[in-house]
Design an enzyme around this catalytic site. Structure first.
Site, mmCIF file in Angstrom:
data_model
loop_
_atom_site.group_PDB
_atom_site.id
_atom_site.type_symbol
_atom_site.label_atom_id
_atom_site.label_comp_id
_atom_site.label_asym_id
_atom_site.label_seq_id
_atom_site.Cartn_x
_atom_site.Cartn_y
_atom_site.Cartn_z
ATOM 1 N N ASP A 84 0.870 -1.182 0.000
ATOM 2 C CA ASP A 84 0.000 0.000 0.000
ATOM 3 C C ASP A 84 0.899 1.223 0.000
ATOM 4 O O ASP A 84 2.125 1.125 0.173
ATOM 5 C CB ASP A 84 -0.878 -0.014 1.267
ATOM 6 C CG ASP A 84 -1.777 1.216 1.373
ATOM 7 O OD1 ASP A 84 -2.365 1.619 0.354
ATOM 8 O OD2 ASP A 84 -1.877 1.798 2.467
ATOM 9 N N SER A 85 0.282 2.383 -0.166
ATOM 10 C CA SER A 85 1.029 3.631 -0.058
ATOM 11 C C SER A 85 1.563 3.834 1.359
ATOM 12 O O SER A 85 2.427 4.677 1.559
ATOM 13 C CB SER A 85 0.120 4.804 -0.426
ATOM 14 O OG SER A 85 -1.015 4.812 0.413
ATOM 15 N N TYR B 134 -0.954 8.516 -2.122
ATOM 16 C CA TYR B 134 -1.013 8.313 -3.568
ATOM 17 C C TYR B 134 -2.223 9.045 -4.160
ATOM 18 O O TYR B 134 -2.225 9.381 -5.348
ATOM 19 C CB TYR B 134 -1.188 6.822 -3.894
ATOM 20 C CG TYR B 134 0.045 5.949 -3.787
ATOM 21 C CD1 TYR B 134 1.272 6.427 -3.342
ATOM 22 C CD2 TYR B 134 -0.037 4.602 -4.148
ATOM 23 C CE1 TYR B 134 2.381 5.588 -3.257
ATOM 24 C CE2 TYR B 134 1.070 3.764 -4.072
ATOM 25 C CZ TYR B 134 2.270 4.261 -3.622
ATOM 26 O OH TYR B 134 3.365 3.429 -3.550
ATOM 27 N N GLY B 135 -3.256 9.219 -3.336
ATOM 28 C CA GLY B 135 -4.546 9.721 -3.823
ATOM 29 C C GLY B 135 -4.482 10.932 -4.730
ATOM 30 O O GLY B 135 -5.121 10.961 -5.790
ATOM 31 N N CYS C 147 -4.259 -1.267 -2.053
ATOM 32 C CA CYS C 147 -4.448 0.180 -2.156
ATOM 33 C C CYS C 147 -5.403 0.396 -3.323
ATOM 34 O O CYS C 147 -5.127 -0.056 -4.444
ATOM 35 C CB CYS C 147 -3.101 0.842 -2.425
ATOM 36 S SG CYS C 147 -3.201 2.614 -2.758
ATOM 37 N N ASN C 148 -6.511 1.043 -3.052
ATOM 38 C CA ASN C 148 -7.490 1.278 -4.128
ATOM 39 C C ASN C 148 -6.915 2.184 -5.203
ATOM 40 O O ASN C 148 -7.125 1.951 -6.396
ATOM 41 C CB ASN C 148 -8.755 1.907 -3.549
ATOM 42 C CG ASN C 148 -9.531 0.952 -2.678
ATOM 43 O OD1 ASN C 148 -10.473 0.323 -3.128
ATOM 44 N ND2 ASN C 148 -9.141 0.826 -1.412
ATOM 45 N N THR C 149 -6.184 3.211 -4.777
ATOM 46 C CA THR C 149 -5.597 4.145 -5.747
ATOM 47 C C THR C 149 -4.598 3.412 -6.632
ATOM 48 O O THR C 149 -4.569 3.602 -7.858
ATOM 49 C CB THR C 149 -4.897 5.303 -4.996
ATOM 50 O OG1 THR C 149 -5.702 5.696 -3.885
ATOM 51 C CG2 THR C 149 -4.659 6.485 -5.904
ATOM 52 N N CYS D 292 -11.128 2.717 0.213
ATOM 53 C CA CYS D 292 -9.761 3.130 0.534
ATOM 54 C C CYS D 292 -9.358 2.287 1.729
ATOM 55 O O CYS D 292 -10.150 2.117 2.669
ATOM 56 C CB CYS D 292 -9.723 4.616 0.893
ATOM 57 S SG CYS D 292 -8.132 5.154 1.554
ATOM 58 N N THR D 293 -8.163 1.761 1.686
ATOM 59 C CA THR D 293 -7.795 0.811 2.739
ATOM 60 C C THR D 293 -7.556 1.487 4.095
ATOM 61 O O THR D 293 -7.401 0.797 5.097
ATOM 62 C CB THR D 293 -6.561 -0.021 2.321
ATOM 63 O OG1 THR D 293 -5.527 0.852 1.865
ATOM 64 C CG2 THR D 293 -6.928 -0.985 1.209
HETATM 65 N N1 DGL Z 1 -4.658 3.445 1.099
HETATM 66 C C1 DGL Z 1 -4.880 4.231 -0.098
HETATM 67 C C2 DGL Z 1 -6.042 3.650 -0.913
HETATM 68 O O1 DGL Z 1 -6.556 2.616 -0.625
HETATM 69 C C3 DGL Z 1 -5.228 5.647 0.255
HETATM 70 C C4 DGL Z 1 -4.147 6.486 0.808
HETATM 71 C C5 DGL Z 1 -3.396 7.297 -0.218
HETATM 72 O O2 DGL Z 1 -3.936 8.298 -0.733
HETATM 73 O O3 DGL Z 1 -2.261 6.937 -0.466
HETATM 74 O O4 DGL Z 1 -6.459 4.242 -1.857
#
Ligand code: DGL
Length: 304
Positions: free
Chosen positions: A10-11, A42-43, A73-75, A201-202
């Site tokens: 993840d980020s 990352y968003g 990470c969804n992003t 978002c995680t």
């Molecule tokens: N954990 C990231 C996600 O699931 C969000 C945090 C980020 O913006 O890096 O999208």
């Protein structure tokens, strides 16, 4: 049987909610977790940059002999899942398709809300994934980037489980500020009558109690963490790649940020102790030669 670890990244710390769910579902599996804390969030970043990060970290994990990569990470999933699947020979699982599938199963009125980062929501990945499963379900999406900031701030400001902290303490600052912000973000979804909300978002499962209070008890919350863990288990089982349940797992943690901070705050998200984490520099990641096999059709949004 395959004793190699599962790679999860993840980020930063949010993907540990997925690691937590994977470890709970598959107690015999070892995990190599990579948190790109130095480049979090990352968003707000351009999609091409995030895709590059996904490939770099996927390569780093591949070199650590993982049997599967989970983009927790969804992003990162929205920006780089397709490219990662094209690049690596081991299976790559994202967090968007499992969440979309669970939402389609859960909704009764066929109105689903999704909250996530700007990158995830602007990609339209959830709408694409839901439409591919059931075109009759309408998706209402809202970017809620300040929830990420709030989780990060909460992790840095206190100790103990973050959920408890939001529910019970901090009357002075964080809690009222959270509810005001949450109402601003979530009221449009409530007005649209969604009966199901995907925490896209995680980081957000850490806020689920509070988000649930704002949405109301009749709205079903979907955590991509649990759904992804189910998909990881199903995929390993189908390939005959599960580790022996009797094996004692050995988990490894790496971060581009401060390893002591990562271990301290990460233990709160993972809800089990992280004794130590290894530091990996951005220069080391950038030096990895990642064959980017992307083509023009990569511009399509990934939805897995
Ligand atoms: N954990 C990231 C996600 O699931 C969000 C945090 C980020 O913006 O890096 O999208």
């Amino acid at each position: 049987m395959d004793k190699r670890p599962i790679g999860i990244f993840d980020s930063g710390l949010g993907g540990l909610t997925v690691a937590d769910a994977v470890m709970a579902a598959l107690p015999g599996e070892s995990v190599v977790y990579f948190g790109d804390t130095a480049r979090c969030p990352y968003g707000p970043r351009p999609r091409d940059d995030v895709r590059g990060f996904v490939l770099q970290i996927g390569e780093w994990l591949s070199r650590h002999d993982v049997k599967m990569i989970v983009v927790a990470c969804n992003t990162g999933t929205a920006a780089g899942l397709k490219a990662a699947r094209r690049t690596f020979t081991i299976p790559v699982i994202g967090v968007i398709e499992p969440g979309a599938r669970a939402a389609v199963t859960a909704t009764r009125n066929r109105r689903v809300g999704v909250i996530g980062t700007v990158g995830t929501i602007e990609s339209g990945a959830y709408s694409t994934a839901v439409r591919a499963i059931d075109a009759g379900v309408t998706v209402y999406s809202i970017a809620t980037p300040r929830f990420v900031d709030l989780v990060e701030a909460g992790l840095h400001m206190d100790s103990g489980a973050l959920e408890d902290w939001f529910a019970d303490a901090s009357d002075v600052f964080i809690r009222p500020a959270f509810y005001e912000m949450a109402r601003d973000y979530l009221d449009p979804l409530k007005r649209n009558g969604v009966d199901t909300l995907v925490l896209g978002c995680t980081h957000f499962p850490l806020l689920s109690t509070a988000i649930g209070q704002v949405m109301g008890s009749d709205v079903h919350l979907i955590s991509s963490a649990e759904e992804t863990a189910r998909q990881v288990a199903g995929s390993l089982r189908a390939r005959g790649q599960l580790s022996d349940e009797g094996v004692r797992p050995a988990h490894v943690f790496a971060t581009t940020g401060d390893p002591d901070e990562f271990a301290r705050f990460g233990s709160r998200v993972l809800r089990r102790p992280i004794v130590s984490a290894t530091h990996v520099s951005i220069a080391e990641l950038e030096a990895l030669e990642v064959p980017d096999r992307s083509t023009a059709d990569e511009e399509d949004v990934a939805c897995g």
